[in-house]
Design a protein around this motif. Structure first.
Motif, PDB file in Angstrom:
ATOM      1  N   SER A 117       2.108   3.290  -3.625  1.00 47.73           N
ATOM      2  CA  SER A 117       1.134   4.027  -4.465  1.00 47.73           C
ATOM      3  C   SER A 117       1.626   5.467  -4.936  1.00 47.73           C
ATOM      4  O   SER A 117       1.401   5.775  -6.102  1.00 47.73           O
ATOM      5  CB  SER A 117       0.034   4.306  -3.840  1.00 47.73           C
ATOM      6  OG  SER A 117      -0.019   5.267  -2.591  1.00 47.73           O
ATOM      7  N   ASP A 156       0.832  -1.148  -0.113  1.00 47.86           N
ATOM      8  CA  ASP A 156       0.054  -0.073  -0.031  1.00 47.86           C
ATOM      9  C   ASP A 156       0.995   1.242  -0.092  1.00 47.86           C
ATOM     10  O   ASP A 156       0.333   2.271  -0.391  1.00 47.86           O
ATOM     11  CB  ASP A 156      -0.976   0.010   1.366  1.00 47.86           C
ATOM     12  CG  ASP A 156      -2.125  -0.911   1.020  1.00 47.86           C
ATOM     13  OD1 ASP A 156      -2.449  -1.459  -0.139  1.00 47.86           O
ATOM     14  OD2 ASP A 156      -2.872  -1.256   2.146  1.00 47.86           O
ATOM     15  N   GLN A 183       2.543  -9.512  -4.430  1.00 44.39           N
ATOM     16  CA  GLN A 183       1.286  -9.665  -3.995  1.00 44.39           C
ATOM     17  C   GLN A 183       1.745  -9.917  -2.341  1.00 44.39           C
ATOM     18  O   GLN A 183       2.862 -10.316  -2.100  1.00 44.39           O
ATOM     19  CB  GLN A 183       0.708 -11.111  -4.375  1.00 44.39           C
ATOM     20  CG  GLN A 183      -0.588 -11.142  -3.582  1.00 44.39           C
ATOM     21  CD  GLN A 183      -1.324 -12.489  -4.441  1.00 44.39           C
ATOM     22  OE1 GLN A 183      -0.738 -13.383  -4.640  1.00 44.39           O
ATOM     23  NE2 GLN A 183      -2.436 -12.068  -5.096  1.00 44.39           N
ATOM     24  N   SER A 184       0.922  -9.220  -1.517  1.00 47.16           N
ATOM     25  CA  SER A 184       1.304  -9.452  -0.173  1.00 47.16           C
ATOM     26  C   SER A 184       0.911 -10.923   0.530  1.00 47.16           C
ATOM     27  O   SER A 184       0.532 -11.610  -0.593  1.00 47.16           O
ATOM     28  CB  SER A 184       0.176  -8.698   0.673  1.00 47.16           C
ATOM     29  OG  SER A 184      -1.074  -8.965   0.545  1.00 47.16           O
ATOM     30  N   GLY A 229      -0.907   0.108  -8.643  1.00 43.96           N
ATOM     31  CA  GLY A 229      -0.388   0.050  -7.264  1.00 43.96           C
ATOM     32  C   GLY A 229       0.895   0.801  -7.209  1.00 43.96           C
ATOM     33  O   GLY A 229       1.229   0.970  -5.918  1.00 43.96           O
ATOM     34  N   SER A 269      -4.161  -9.805   0.115  1.00 45.71           N
ATOM     35  CA  SER A 269      -5.290  -8.882  -0.124  1.00 45.71           C
ATOM     36  C   SER A 269      -4.470  -7.755  -0.801  1.00 45.71           C
ATOM     37  O   SER A 269      -5.407  -6.798  -1.216  1.00 45.71           O
ATOM     38  CB  SER A 269      -5.367  -8.237   1.420  1.00 45.71           C
ATOM     39  OG  SER A 269      -4.364  -7.921   2.094  1.00 45.71           O
ATOM     40  N   ARG A 270      -3.388  -7.451  -1.024  1.00 39.95           N
ATOM     41  CA  ARG A 270      -2.853  -6.481  -1.742  1.00 39.95           C
ATOM     42  C   ARG A 270      -1.995  -6.855  -3.021  1.00 39.95           C
ATOM     43  O   ARG A 270      -1.084  -7.603  -2.774  1.00 39.95           O
ATOM     44  CB  ARG A 270      -1.920  -5.468  -0.915  1.00 39.95           C
ATOM     45  CG  ARG A 270      -2.887  -4.831   0.259  1.00 39.95           C
ATOM     46  CD  ARG A 270      -3.756  -3.866  -0.162  1.00 39.95           C
ATOM     47  NE  ARG A 270      -4.475  -3.276   0.982  1.00 39.95           N
ATOM     48  CZ  ARG A 270      -5.677  -3.490   1.399  1.00 39.95           C
ATOM     49  NH1 ARG A 270      -6.257  -4.629   1.076  1.00 39.95           N
ATOM     50  NH2 ARG A 270      -6.240  -2.869   2.419  1.00 39.95           N
TER      51      ARG A 270
END
Length: 259
Positions: free
Chosen positions: A38, A35, A133-134, A239, A138-139
């Motif tokens: 960004s 996150d 990817q996390s 992202g 989820s991210r």
């Protein structure tokens, strides 16, 4: 076989973008999640080097993504993040403070994939799809580059194999895939046992490059090197704040220069 003193870095000045290390003046690393990327810029680079000397040198056939560091400190991705290139795992360097070389430097987050040039040569052209990817799924961060998964070549245009070049004659090579039009080509010639390459004058017509072998070129075995770079066409950039990069290819040819 032609021998030279060139290193991989001298072949590709743009390789500096693949492993940027910047002294950040910090002694702590701040953990971040996907996150937090960004507002960061993403840079990608494909390197595809067909070298006669050291053909298997590390990084000779590699796709790399690099994420810019924060302006206010040094950051590192949290544990659990994974990266893939067209579904295959990438090496992921989370970034942060590194003490290598006797001083602290801030290493940018990057991921890279070393491809098999023979496998790519036998496979169809595809878009390059990079996903981070996390750990909990989820991210994510995604990059898609049009037609980037392709083995590039310089192909001799003319009769014969191009293994023998005559003084004063003009020769043409074609970049493949033919759908791409690189920026300015570079053509160099290094005599066997020589210490410095001579850069030849070229003419470009779309994806073809032509050069005239100087009349004064010594009669000897030479290493002919052709290089070109294509700007990557980004289809998806999610992202991060921006995505840009390039696709580089070079080929070495051993040629005999005759009168």
């Amino acid at each position: 076989m032609v021998r030279s003193l060139r290193s991989l870095s001298s072949l590709v000045p743009s390789l500096a973008v693949l492993g940027l290390l910047a002294g950040c003046g910090r002694t702590e690393t701040r953990p971040i999640s996907l996150d937090d990327l960004s507002r960061r810029a993403l840079t990608f680079a494909l390197v595809d080097i067909d070298a006669l000397e050291n053909p298997d040198a590390a990084g000779s056939h590699r796709f790399t993504v690099t994420l810019a560091q924060a302006e206010d400190g040094c950051t590192s991705l949290v544990d659990g993040v994974t990266a893939t290139f067209n579904g295959q795992p990438m090496e992921l360097e989370p970034g942060g403070i590194s003490g290598e070389g006797g001083r602290e430097v801030c290493v940018e987050t990057r991921a890279w994939f070393d491809f098999d040039p023979e496998a790519w040569d036998s496979e169809p052209i595809e878009d390059a799809r990079v996903f981070l990817q996390s750990g909990d799924g989820s991210r994510s961060l995604s990059l898609i580059v049009l037609g980037a998964k392709a083995k590039r070549h310089f192909t001799f245009q003319g009769s014969g194999s191009g293994a023998t070049l005559r003084q004063g004659q003009t020769y043409t090579y074609r970049w493949e895939p033919v759908e791409e039009v690189p920026g300015p080509f570079t053509v160099t010639l290094l005599r066997e046992g020589g210490q410095a390459s001579a850069t030849l004058q070229t003419n470009q017509d779309e994806g073809s490059v032509s050069f005239t072998l100087p009349q004064a070129t010594p009669v000897a075995t030479h290493l002919l090197t052709l290089k070109g770079t294509v700007a990557g066409q980004v289809l998806e950039c999610e992202g991060v704040a921006s995505c840009e990069g390039s696709l580089f290819h070079s080929t070495d040819f051993e040629v005999a220069v005759v009168p």
